[in-house]
Design a protein around this motif. Structure first.
Motif, PDB file in Angstrom:
ATOM      1  N   GLY A 156      13.292  13.441  -5.802  1.00 45.68           N
ATOM      2  CA  GLY A 156      13.513  13.737  -4.381  1.00 45.68           C
ATOM      3  C   GLY A 156      12.607  12.986  -3.439  1.00 45.68           C
ATOM      4  O   GLY A 156      12.417  13.402  -2.295  1.00 45.68           O
ATOM      5  N   GLY A 157      12.043  11.887  -3.905  1.00 45.85           N
ATOM      6  CA  GLY A 157      11.079  11.140  -3.099  1.00 45.85           C
ATOM      7  C   GLY A 157      11.573  10.774  -1.713  1.00 45.85           C
ATOM      8  O   GLY A 157      10.842  10.893  -0.730  1.00 45.85           O
ATOM      9  N   GLU A 158      12.819  10.340  -1.634  1.00 44.18           N
ATOM     10  CA  GLU A 158      13.361   9.926  -0.340  1.00 44.18           C
ATOM     11  C   GLU A 158      13.193  11.017   0.716  1.00 44.18           C
ATOM     12  O   GLU A 158      12.658  10.784   1.793  1.00 44.18           O
ATOM     13  N   GLY A 159      13.668  12.195   0.390  1.00 44.93           N
ATOM     14  CA  GLY A 159      13.598  13.308   1.338  1.00 44.93           C
ATOM     15  C   GLY A 159      12.159  13.723   1.604  1.00 44.93           C
ATOM     16  O   GLY A 159      11.812  14.112   2.726  1.00 44.93           O
ATOM     17  N   GLN A 160      11.318  13.622   0.584  1.00 48.79           N
ATOM     18  CA  GLN A 160       9.925  14.049   0.752  1.00 48.79           C
ATOM     19  C   GLN A 160       9.169  13.098   1.673  1.00 48.79           C
ATOM     20  O   GLN A 160       8.399  13.533   2.528  1.00 48.79           O
ATOM     21  N   VAL A 161       9.406  11.803   1.527  1.00 49.33           N
ATOM     22  CA  VAL A 161       8.755  10.838   2.421  1.00 49.33           C
ATOM     23  C   VAL A 161       9.246  11.060   3.850  1.00 49.33           C
ATOM     24  O   VAL A 161       8.452  11.145   4.800  1.00 49.33           O
ATOM     25  N   TYR A 162      10.531  11.176   3.968  1.00 51.33           N
ATOM     26  CA  TYR A 162      11.158  11.329   5.290  1.00 51.33           C
ATOM     27  C   TYR A 162      10.641  12.588   5.979  1.00 51.33           C
ATOM     28  O   TYR A 162      10.254  12.571   7.144  1.00 51.33           O
ATOM     29  N   SER A 163      10.615  13.691   5.246  1.00 52.90           N
ATOM     30  CA  SER A 163      10.181  14.946   5.857  1.00 52.90           C
ATOM     31  C   SER A 163       8.689  14.890   6.164  1.00 52.90           C
ATOM     32  O   SER A 163       8.233  15.420   7.182  1.00 52.90           O
ATOM     33  N   GLY A 164       7.926  14.243   5.294  1.00 53.10           N
ATOM     34  CA  GLY A 164       6.503  14.071   5.573  1.00 53.10           C
ATOM     35  C   GLY A 164       6.301  13.304   6.865  1.00 53.10           C
ATOM     36  O   GLY A 164       5.445  13.646   7.695  1.00 53.10           O
ATOM     37  N   ALA A 165       7.131  12.258   7.050  1.00 53.63           N
ATOM     38  CA  ALA A 165       7.017  11.457   8.259  1.00 53.63           C
ATOM     39  C   ALA A 165       7.342  12.299   9.491  1.00 53.63           C
ATOM     40  O   ALA A 165       6.597  12.302  10.479  1.00 53.63           O
ATOM     41  N   LEU A 166       8.432  13.036   9.417  1.00 57.98           N
ATOM     42  CA  LEU A 166       8.842  13.827  10.580  1.00 57.98           C
ATOM     43  C   LEU A 166       7.811  14.913  10.889  1.00 57.98           C
ATOM     44  O   LEU A 166       7.438  15.119  12.049  1.00 57.98           O
ATOM     45  N   ALA A 167       7.328  15.574   9.825  1.00 60.10           N
ATOM     46  CA  ALA A 167       6.368  16.652  10.038  1.00 60.10           C
ATOM     47  C   ALA A 167       5.111  16.105  10.700  1.00 60.10           C
ATOM     48  O   ALA A 167       4.566  16.714  11.636  1.00 60.10           O
ATOM     49  N   THR A 168       4.656  14.946  10.229  1.00 55.45           N
ATOM     50  CA  THR A 168       3.468  14.343  10.821  1.00 55.45           C
ATOM     51  C   THR A 168       3.710  14.024  12.292  1.00 55.45           C
ATOM     52  O   THR A 168       2.901  14.354  13.170  1.00 55.45           O
TER      53      THR A 168
ATOM     54  N   GLY B  47       0.822  -1.211   0.000  1.00 54.54           N
ATOM     55  CA  GLY B  47       0.000   0.000   0.000  1.00 54.54           C
ATOM     56  C   GLY B  47       0.853   1.257   0.000  1.00 54.54           C
ATOM     57  O   GLY B  47       0.614   2.193  -0.766  1.00 54.54           O
ATOM     58  N   LEU B  48       1.879   1.269   0.858  1.00 54.00           N
ATOM     59  CA  LEU B  48       2.761   2.444   0.901  1.00 54.00           C
ATOM     60  C   LEU B  48       3.473   2.618  -0.443  1.00 54.00           C
ATOM     61  O   LEU B  48       3.630   3.729  -0.943  1.00 54.00           O
ATOM     62  N   TYR B  49       3.892   1.485  -1.020  1.00 52.32           N
ATOM     63  CA  TYR B  49       4.573   1.568  -2.309  1.00 52.32           C
ATOM     64  C   TYR B  49       3.634   2.057  -3.416  1.00 52.32           C
ATOM     65  O   TYR B  49       4.053   2.758  -4.335  1.00 52.32           O
ATOM     66  N   MET B  50       2.360   1.658  -3.314  1.00 47.91           N
ATOM     67  CA  MET B  50       1.397   2.148  -4.318  1.00 47.91           C
ATOM     68  C   MET B  50       1.340   3.667  -4.284  1.00 47.91           C
ATOM     69  O   MET B  50       1.345   4.334  -5.310  1.00 47.91           O
ATOM     70  N   LEU B  51       1.295   4.194  -3.071  1.00 52.37           N
ATOM     71  CA  LEU B  51       1.200   5.645  -2.925  1.00 52.37           C
ATOM     72  C   LEU B  51       2.468   6.312  -3.466  1.00 52.37           C
ATOM     73  O   LEU B  51       2.404   7.321  -4.179  1.00 52.37           O
ATOM     74  N   ALA B  52       3.615   5.723  -3.167  1.00 58.08           N
ATOM     75  CA  ALA B  52       4.871   6.282  -3.671  1.00 58.08           C
ATOM     76  C   ALA B  52       4.885   6.208  -5.198  1.00 58.08           C
ATOM     77  O   ALA B  52       5.285   7.159  -5.885  1.00 58.08           O
TER      78      ALA B  52
ATOM     79  N   TRP C 263      12.807   5.873  -3.999  1.00 54.77           N
ATOM     80  CA  TRP C 263      13.334   5.217  -5.201  1.00 54.77           C
ATOM     81  C   TRP C 263      12.364   4.180  -5.736  1.00 54.77           C
ATOM     82  O   TRP C 263      12.132   4.086  -6.934  1.00 54.77           O
ATOM     83  N   ASN C 264      11.793   3.389  -4.807  1.00 53.28           N
ATOM     84  CA  ASN C 264      10.887   2.345  -5.263  1.00 53.28           C
ATOM     85  C   ASN C 264       9.655   2.925  -5.951  1.00 53.28           C
ATOM     86  O   ASN C 264       9.084   2.307  -6.836  1.00 53.28           O
ATOM     87  N   GLY C 265       9.273   4.142  -5.529  1.00 54.16           N
ATOM     88  CA  GLY C 265       8.156   4.807  -6.190  1.00 54.16           C
ATOM     89  C   GLY C 265       8.420   4.966  -7.678  1.00 54.16           C
ATOM     90  O   GLY C 265       7.543   4.739  -8.515  1.00 54.16           O
ATOM     91  N   ILE C 266       9.638   5.340  -8.007  1.00 50.57           N
ATOM     92  CA  ILE C 266       9.992   5.501  -9.424  1.00 50.57           C
ATOM     93  C   ILE C 266       9.850   4.164 -10.143  1.00 50.57           C
ATOM     94  O   ILE C 266       9.225   4.060 -11.199  1.00 50.57           O
ATOM     95  N   ALA C 267      10.409   3.119  -9.528  1.00 47.39           N
ATOM     96  CA  ALA C 267      10.345   1.798 -10.150  1.00 47.39           C
ATOM     97  C   ALA C 267       8.907   1.371 -10.363  1.00 47.39           C
ATOM     98  O   ALA C 267       8.541   0.881 -11.438  1.00 47.39           O
ATOM     99  N   ILE C 268       8.062   1.607  -9.364  1.00 49.12           N
ATOM    100  CA  ILE C 268       6.677   1.144  -9.458  1.00 49.12           C
ATOM    101  C   ILE C 268       5.904   1.933 -10.504  1.00 49.12           C
ATOM    102  O   ILE C 268       5.129   1.369 -11.272  1.00 49.12           O
ATOM    103  N   ALA C 269       6.140   3.237 -10.555  1.00 46.79           N
ATOM    104  CA  ALA C 269       5.469   4.031 -11.585  1.00 46.79           C
ATOM    105  C   ALA C 269       5.878   3.542 -12.968  1.00 46.79           C
ATOM    106  O   ALA C 269       5.063   3.482 -13.886  1.00 46.79           O
ATOM    107  N   LEU C 270       7.132   3.181 -13.123  1.00 49.76           N
ATOM    108  CA  LEU C 270       7.594   2.727 -14.436  1.00 49.76           C
ATOM    109  C   LEU C 270       7.002   1.357 -14.777  1.00 49.76           C
ATOM    110  O   LEU C 270       6.571   1.126 -15.903  1.00 49.76           O
ATOM    111  N   ILE C 271       6.997   0.457 -13.788  1.00 53.60           N
ATOM    112  CA  ILE C 271       6.382  -0.846 -14.049  1.00 53.60           C
ATOM    113  C   ILE C 271       4.916  -0.654 -14.400  1.00 53.60           C
ATOM    114  O   ILE C 271       4.386  -1.306 -15.299  1.00 53.60           O
ATOM    115  N   GLY C 272       4.265   0.261 -13.721  1.00 50.84           N
ATOM    116  CA  GLY C 272       2.854   0.531 -13.983  1.00 50.84           C
ATOM    117  C   GLY C 272       2.638   1.455 -15.160  1.00 50.84           C
ATOM    118  O   GLY C 272       1.536   1.975 -15.320  1.00 50.84           O
ATOM    119  N   ARG C 273       3.637   1.667 -15.997  1.00 52.95           N
ATOM    120  CA  ARG C 273       3.500   2.470 -17.209  1.00 52.95           C
ATOM    121  C   ARG C 273       2.869   3.842 -16.947  1.00 52.95           C
ATOM    122  O   ARG C 273       2.100   4.345 -17.765  1.00 52.95           O
TER     123      ARG C 273
END
Lengths: 535, 346
Positions: free
Chosen positions: B83-95, B62-67, B275-285
């Protein structure tokens, strides 16, 4: 005496799996050594497909190609080039950041024994080729600086560099400009003298007759005849193109075809206009306030050819053609009038409002429509669907609560497709359509907005008889409703045929502003080359 | 006018890629493992061996789907958010920080606030790169990556220093209080309400992209910016919008992680999602709905490898190689179109 063909294509068939269209059906086609062979036919008649097959871009479903005595299968354009067959496309693929020279030798670099490119030998060879064929380009320039015909020359040179024997030129007449004499003719002659065989894909009958030794006609995917151009009747060719038969029963279509009507037609059209209730006669027209007025417009910035002190007016209900040789300011004018470039000095007024530096968005709000030269890049999004291309100007009409109403969009695009006879099925990606149909999508989209001013660059590029006739009808209709059309074209004949008035650009200046009815092709040709006109 | 690429053929080519990867797995296992059958069994049945495993598998998917969805938005708008890595991390900290600072209040408003803060934080970070691109034509690919890297180090410092909960053994912030936890769906696993929300978000984004005027504008800008400008569609703002939307979803990904799985920002815990978000978006065309199968497959490979490592003698490296094979087979075509897009863009 019967010559032995250099290349034989036999029983070529091709059905496109995406849309089930039969593009070629059992086509036989020969190329003789040292001949110029025109392949003519309307849009979608399959001539491009056939040549794409010959140049290795497309694989036929059946049939084969023989060169000399051996059968060949071309898996790629590179294979075809190795067999001495190369094609110059309308839309050229180059590497923009590379220099002209680098592009020419791409893939055929000559290396010294350390694996380095031998630049001096290479450029000597290319220079030699340029001189030999009269194709001159600045080799150190970056390729993105080139105009479209410059890019065509580049590709032609690169084919010659590869030692290609058979050269296919796709619609070369619209691309090689009349540049101090007839460049195309010179090039064709030189190529022929050097023993090359040439195939010209074209829908311009006159040029086909003028340049080529033999002419083959395609109709509905089939080759309906091959003739010696010295012994064939033009009427016969036209009928073949339109009906696929030479005993054509539709003389009507012939009479109206753009080819058959020189400047005269427009005069009769204007007579019709004068009878119209709202419209003023020629002399009265001059009195009405201009729709578009340029005064003292200059622009010398950027990579575009400079223009200096350009002034002219365009009135309602008028078709004005701006013509000239490419690189003499036509493209700059096009960019300036459509908000893609800003003039340094001068004034552009539309309905009295100063529109210098307005973005195309703002211009469109003022009911200015624009069909650009670069149709496939700027005028259309090839990766989007036909519908998405059609609604780009009015998609906001189809939305409510932020959502686009699918049914209405489908209805709208169906109507346009029917009106403009566009062959496409629902949901097709635009790139799946034939070139002519893509053009129609663009034209349909621009005209359905009922613009007050249409800026139309190179109207007949890639269009056939019926397409051109259709465009002429549309422009005349706009005229009747009091709208104006500004045609920007490098084709003298087109300028003469379609317009009421002609402006000729030379080295960035307006060299003449004339009524088109008392002009001949030669007059304009002289003005285009800078021989000053008396008036 | 729904899709440009055909979903059926896309699914087919994904299936071929997966099939090929499994074939390679079958071929290789006898050589890399002394207990090939056990390894295979663990690899394939690992995620389904217990409700605990299944729940955790789905939760991660589920988390990977969102990414993946975050990257879909970026790609559809013709932008490359690296910049997904930093964005996820900062989102987590901010929350985490927002919820920790909240006085003891009701659960739902706290959760909503946490999600909002996380989303905004990611959107802002990524939006900056979009803004630079619009203003100075800075390559967003580079600026988002650099920005994200520096953010990752900053948060690493914060979590191990000023914000650290010294009572815990982990380098982590204090835990958020239980009323802000997203309800669990399959105890004892971590699967929580976030998974269902992600599906809803995917549906919403699909509708947004293909049925809304803004989505149309965004996609046209992504496909052919020159054409969009010519058609009178706003262009400049679409340097920022896809980036901000993409960053926002990445940020939300961080929020979901904190509210549903981690309950705190643990150093490095969200790594890989960007990073995995990029991979998943690409696999999902780059199609919203296709991120679901893409993420399921991707997570399956990852999870399967992990359980094979734990219960048999499978190596981590080989798991990564398998992922790489799938990615390689699936993305070859997409990469081409993307490069072409960049060339015409220049």
């Amino acid at each position: 005496m019967e010559q032995i063909p250099l290349i034989r294509m036999r029983g070529i068939s091709k059905v496109f799996p995406e849309n089930g269209v039969t593009a070629n059906h059992l086509v036989d086609f020969d190329i003789l050594p040292g001949e110029i062979h025109s392949l003519i036919g309307e849009n979608g008649s399959g001539k491009s497909t056939l040549m794409h097959i010959l140049s290795g871009m497309i694989h036929p479903d059946s049939g084969h190609i023989e060169t000399g005595t051996s059968r060949k299968t071309f898996r790629s354009p590179h294979d075809a080039i190795l067999s001495g067959i190369g094609m110059v496309h309308q839309q050229v693929q180059i590497i923009r950041e590379f220099s002209v020279l680098e592009n020419i030798i791409l893939g055929q670099e000559e290396k010294d024994r350390w694996g380095r490119i031998d630049w001096s030998r290479t450029s000597r060879r290319v220079m030699h080729l340029m001189k030999k064929y009269g194709l001159h380009l600045d080799l150190d320039r970056k390729a993105y600086n080139l105009s479209i015909d410059g890019m065509q020359k580049l590709v032609l040179l690169s084919l010659l560099y590869a030692g290609v024997q058979v050269i296919i030129l796709d619609e070369p007449m619209s691309l090689f400009e009349d540049n101090e004499g007839d460049l195309l003719q010179t090039v064709l002659r030189r190529l022929k003298e050097e023993g090359h065989s040439l195939v010209l894909i074209t829908h311009k009958l006159k040029e086909a007759l003028l340049y080529s030794d033999r002419i083959s006609v395609m109709h509905a995917g089939m080759c309906v005849g091959t003739f010696r151009s010295s012994s064939v009747d033009r009427e016969v060719l036209s009928r073949l193109m339109i009906n696929g038969r030479s005993d054509g029963d539709s003389p009507d279509a012939m009479d109206k075809s753009a080819e058959e009507k020189p400047a005269g037609t427009m005069k009769s059209e204007s007579r019709v206009i004068r009878d119209g209730p709202d419209l003023k006669t020629g002399s009265e027209k001059a009195a009405s306030s201009p729709l578009l007025r340029l005064s003292g417009v200059s622009c010398s910035a950027g990579l575009l050819p400079r223009i200096t002190d350009v002034s002219f007016q365009l009135r309602q209900g008028e078709i004005l053609a701006i013509t000239g040789i490419r690189e003499n300011g036509l493209e700059t004018l096009e960019q300036i009038l459509t908000g893609f470039a800003v003039p340094e000095t001068g004034d552009i007024r539309f309905k009295g409002e100063r529109i210098n530096g307005f973005s195309i968005r703002e211009l469109r709000k003022r009911k200015i429509a624009y069909i650009p030269t670069e149709r496939m890049v700027r005028g259309a999004s090839l990766g989007s669907s036909v519908e998405e291309n059609m609604i780009v100007l009015n998609y906001k009409d189809f939305h409510s609560w932020g959502l686009l109403k699918k049914e209405e969009i489908e209805h709208f695009s169906k109507t346009l497709k029917r009106q403009y006879n566009i062959k496409a099925s629902a949901g097709d990606t635009l790139s799946r359509l034939s070139g002519g149909n893509i053009q129609k999508v663009i034209i349909a989209r621009e005209l359905q907005t009922l613009p007050d001013l249409l800026i139309f660059s190179e109207p007949s590029w890639g269009l056939d008889f019926s397409g051109r006739r259709y465009i002429q009808e549309q422009m005349n209709k706009m005229k009747e409703t009091g709208a104006a059309v500004l045609v920007i074209t490098s084709d003298i004949e087109e300028a003469l045929e379609c317009s009421d008035r002609i402006i000729v650009m030379y080295r960035g200046r307006v060299n003449a502003d004339l009524s088109s009815r008392d002009l001949t092709k030669n007059d304009i040709g002289r003005i285009m080359l800078g021989v000053n006109h008396g008036s | 006018m729904d899709h440009n690429s055909r979903p059926i053929s896309t699914l087919y080519s994904i299936a071929v890629a997966i099939g090929a990867a499994f074939f390679i797995l079958l071929l290789m296992v006898p050589f890399i493992s002394t207990t090939p059958l056990l390894t295979l069994k663990e690899f394939i049945t690992g995620p389904f061996s217990s409700s605990f495993s299944l729940g955790n598998y789905l939760n991660r998917a589920g988390l990977y789907m969102l990414a993946g969805l975050a990257m879909v938005l970026s790609f559809q708008g013709g932008m490359f958010n690296l910049g997904g890595e930093g964005q996820v991390y900062s989102g987590a900290l901010a929350t985490t920080m927002a919820v920790l600072m909240l006085p003891q209040a009701g659960g739902v408003p706290g959760i909503l606030l946490g999600m909002m803060v996380g989303t905004l934080c990611g959107a802002f970070l990524s939006g900056i790169s979009g803004f630079f691109r619009m203003k100075w034509n800075t390559d967003e690919l580079i600026s988002s990556f650099l920005l994200s890297s520096s953010v990752v180090y900053t948060i690493d410092y914060l979590v191990s220093g000023p914000l650290r909960d010294t009572e815990r053994f982990l380098l982590s912030t204090p835990e958020i209080s239980p009323q802000y936890h997203l309800p669990l769906l399959l105890k004892p696993s971590h699967l929580n309400l976030g998974f269902l929300l992600v599906i809803l978000i995917i549906a919403f984004i699909h509708r947004f992209l293909y049925h809304s005027a803004t989505g149309y504008e965004l996609r046209l800008n992504g496909l052919n910016r020159e054409f969009a400008r010519y058609g009178g569609i706003p262009v400049t703002r679409y340097f920022i919008i896809p980036m901000a939307l993409s960053g926002g979803l990445y940020g939300l990904c961080g929020s979901f992680y904190v509210l549903g799985t981690g309950y705190a920002t643990v150093q490095g815990a969200t790594f890989g999602m960007g990073w995995n978000g990029i991979a998943i978006a690409l696999i999902g065309r780059t199609q919203p709905w296709l991120v679901i199968p893409a993420a399921m497959i991707f997570t399956f490979l990852e999870y399967g490898a992990e359980s094979a490592i734990m219960k048999a003698d499978f190596s981590l490296e080989f798991g990564i190689i398998l992922q790489a094979i799938v990615l390689f087979l699936v993305t070859a075509r997409f990469k081409r179109t993307l490069t072409r897009r960049r060339i015409t863009d220049a």
